[in-house]
Write an enzyme that holds these catalytic residues in place. Structure first.
Site, mmCIF file in Angstrom:
data_model
loop_
_atom_site.group_PDB
_atom_site.id
_atom_site.type_symbol
_atom_site.label_atom_id
_atom_site.label_comp_id
_atom_site.label_asym_id
_atom_site.label_seq_id
_atom_site.Cartn_x
_atom_site.Cartn_y
_atom_site.Cartn_z
ATOM 1 N N ARG A 263 0.947 9.604 -9.411
ATOM 2 C CA ARG A 263 0.521 10.641 -10.347
ATOM 3 C C ARG A 263 1.328 11.914 -10.148
ATOM 4 O O ARG A 263 1.470 12.397 -9.025
ATOM 5 C CB ARG A 263 -0.972 10.941 -10.146
ATOM 6 C CG ARG A 263 -1.809 9.690 -10.342
ATOM 7 C CD ARG A 263 -3.287 9.966 -10.284
ATOM 8 N NE ARG A 263 -4.014 8.714 -10.505
ATOM 9 C CZ ARG A 263 -5.338 8.601 -10.502
ATOM 10 N NH1 ARG A 263 -6.081 9.683 -10.303
ATOM 11 N NH2 ARG A 263 -5.919 7.451 -10.717
ATOM 12 N N GLU A 350 -14.194 13.132 -3.842
ATOM 13 C CA GLU A 350 -14.358 12.051 -4.810
ATOM 14 C C GLU A 350 -13.512 10.860 -4.358
ATOM 15 O O GLU A 350 -12.292 10.952 -4.239
ATOM 16 C CB GLU A 350 -13.896 12.527 -6.192
ATOM 17 C CG GLU A 350 -14.002 11.457 -7.255
ATOM 18 C CD GLU A 350 -13.279 11.864 -8.537
ATOM 19 O OE1 GLU A 350 -13.188 13.070 -8.818
ATOM 20 O OE2 GLU A 350 -12.781 10.956 -9.233
ATOM 21 N N ARG A 391 -8.474 9.319 0.623
ATOM 22 C CA ARG A 391 -9.651 10.151 0.906
ATOM 23 C C ARG A 391 -10.655 9.410 1.788
ATOM 24 O O ARG A 391 -11.395 10.034 2.552
ATOM 25 C CB ARG A 391 -10.304 10.594 -0.401
ATOM 26 C CG ARG A 391 -9.408 11.586 -1.153
ATOM 27 C CD ARG A 391 -9.994 11.968 -2.476
ATOM 28 N NE ARG A 391 -9.079 12.828 -3.212
ATOM 29 C CZ ARG A 391 -9.273 13.206 -4.482
ATOM 30 N NH1 ARG A 391 -10.352 12.785 -5.144
ATOM 31 N NH2 ARG A 391 -8.408 13.984 -5.083
#
Length: 423
Positions: A263, A350, A391
RNA sequence: GGUGAGGUGGCUGAGUGGUCGAAAGCACAUCUUUGCUAAAGAUGCGUAGCCUUAACAGCUACCGAGGGUUCGAAUCCCUCCCUCACCGCCA
């Protein structure tokens, strides 16, 4: 994309629902409707002319067979052909424009999706576990990563620029262990079929899932071959069945895929965030489901439960929130986010976003199924991370750090990691 | 990358300029008959759009994709893509 017939029948309802996302879509909806009007009248005219041409051409064929002079007819048909070309160009241009506009309209939020302006209004649905406490000051993963030689941000920057990382030694091994743990969990316990997909995709695939045409600036593009690096496995995996008509008794289809995700994060305010939180490349195990309209709501619940199971097995504290209409993704009708607690950050991260797209993606990629009555209907598509790796890595090492900085991983990872101790 | 062959409906496979959306077979669905873990027969069986509709019907487009020739293209011409085989190269 939205059903043009729904736009025709209930334009006010559409505008009202879209409004809840924030921003005004009424001009866009009106433009689509006026183009649609023009398109259909041109199409009707063209088809009438084509019908005339077909009829007269047959007459010419038969007349010639009978030795008649057909030159007058031929001249007439030639004239019709010219008009077909003319009106056809109009019809095609209108059709292309209509498609372009439809592709740029986001999905309607589900009726159950809470109305709200922004992330602040996302309701918390549930929490699991409790915030862990420490009798020392917990370090963050960057410090821990450097202490154990697991994470090398300087090397990542040297090779590919900022927001890239090099995993080393036990760090690289932990990443690999997590990938295998997640895939085994979802394929063995949750019934997903494992997919190994290409990490690049054609534009059509990205249009199908909704990243294009609107969000091209978030994608890495190889211009020489006109291929895009995938921003998520959702793209290749959902598109596996594009332009297919599936059998209803084969649904739901459940896929789990590990891929890296690329990304550009253009314009992202958070890119300067420290550590692994937001990278240009990260690993993820993605869950994808293709199902029927009747079952998609239930499938979203079970998909979310499958993702939550990851954190439960790893003993990580998390919460589930629902995205409100103002925060929900472009193509999604309903989304649950799973956020894991990261002690070194002192905040939730998240790690999964589980969405039901309804038939929005299916329409874009012509993905249908034959129902019990033999009618073709659009499928519903869903996906969610199960889970994002970077994460999860952060939450794991920060949660399971000891006072001396060593890390004691949960036992369930032992067979994958080859032990539970780092440092 | 080179050479050759080929891409037709769920599958196999006919079809080289005109009543071809496409023969035939298989598969599938419904019905009939005989009867029982099967056979025979009849009918039906692609997708999308337009126009309508309570519904049926009708019309148009689609034979890998896109262009061209023609009154008319699955069929002729051009470009591209893909598949297969062999060669080259290579993890």
């Amino acid at each position: 994309m939205l059903d043009i017939r729904l736009l025709r029948d209930k334009p006010d309802y559409i505008k009202e629902r879209l409004q809840t996302r924030g921003g005004d879509f009424s001009a866009l909806v009106d433009e689509v409707l006026s183009i649609d009007q023009a398109r259909r009248s041109a199409e009707t005219e063209r088809q009438k002319l084509q019908s005339d041409r077909n009829r007269l051409s047959k007459e010419i064929g038969m007349g010639r067979k009978n030795g008649q002079d057909t030159s007058a007819l031929e001249t007439e048909v030639r004239g019709i052909g010219d008009r077909i070309d003319e009106i056809g160009r109009e019809a095609d241009a209108a059709d292309a424009r209509q498609t372009e506009l439809l592709l740029s309209i986001p999905n309607l939020p589900h009726d159950g999706c809470p109305v709200g302006q922004s992330a602040e209004e996302n309701p918390i649905l549930r929490e699991w576990g409790t915030v862990p406490t420490y009798d020392f000051q917990p370090k963050d993963h960057v410090t821990l990563g450097s202490q154990h030689g697991m994470l090398d941000f300087e090397a990542g920057a040297k090779l590919a620029g900022s927001a890239f990382v090099v995993y080393r030694g036990s760090g690289a091994r932990l990443e690999r262990a997590l990938i295998n743990f997640l895939l085994d969990l979802h394929t063995r316990e949750h019934g997903y079929q494992e997919i190994g997909a290409p990490f690049v995709a054609k534009a059509e695939a990205l249009v199908g899932t909704g990243q294009l045409p609107k969000f091209g600036d978030q994608l890495y593009h190889c211009s020489l071959d006109d291929l895009y690096l995938i921003p998520t496995a959702e793209v290749p995996v959902t598109n596996l069945h594009r332009e297919e008509i599936l059998k209803h008794d084969g649904l739901p289809i459940k896929y789990a895929a590990y891929t890296p995700c690329f990304r550009r994060e253009a314009g992202s305010a958070g890119l300067g965030v420290r550590g692994l939180i937001r990278m240009h490349q990260f690993d993820k195990v993605e869950l994808v489901k293709i199902t029927t309209p009747e079952n998609s709501a239930a499938e979203l619940e079970s998909l979310t439960a499958n993702a939550e199971k990851v954190l439960q097995l790893l003993g990580l504290h998390y919460r589930v929130i629902e995205l409100c209409t103002g925060d929900i993704g472009f193509g999604s009708a309903r989304t649950y986010d799973i956020e894991v607690w990261a002690p070194g950050q002192g905040s939730y991260l998240e790690v999964s976003s589980c969405s039901n797209f309804g038939d929005y993606q299916a329409r874009r990629m012509q993905l249908r199924y034959k129902d019990e009555e033999g009618k073709n209907r659009f499928c519903h598509t869903l996906n969610g991370s199960g889970t994002a790796l970077a994460r999860l890595f952060v939450a794991l090492v920060e949660t399971y750090q000891q006072a001396d900085g060593s890390i004691h991983l949960p036992d369930i990872l032992a067979p994958y990691f080859g032990g539970t101790k780092i440092g």
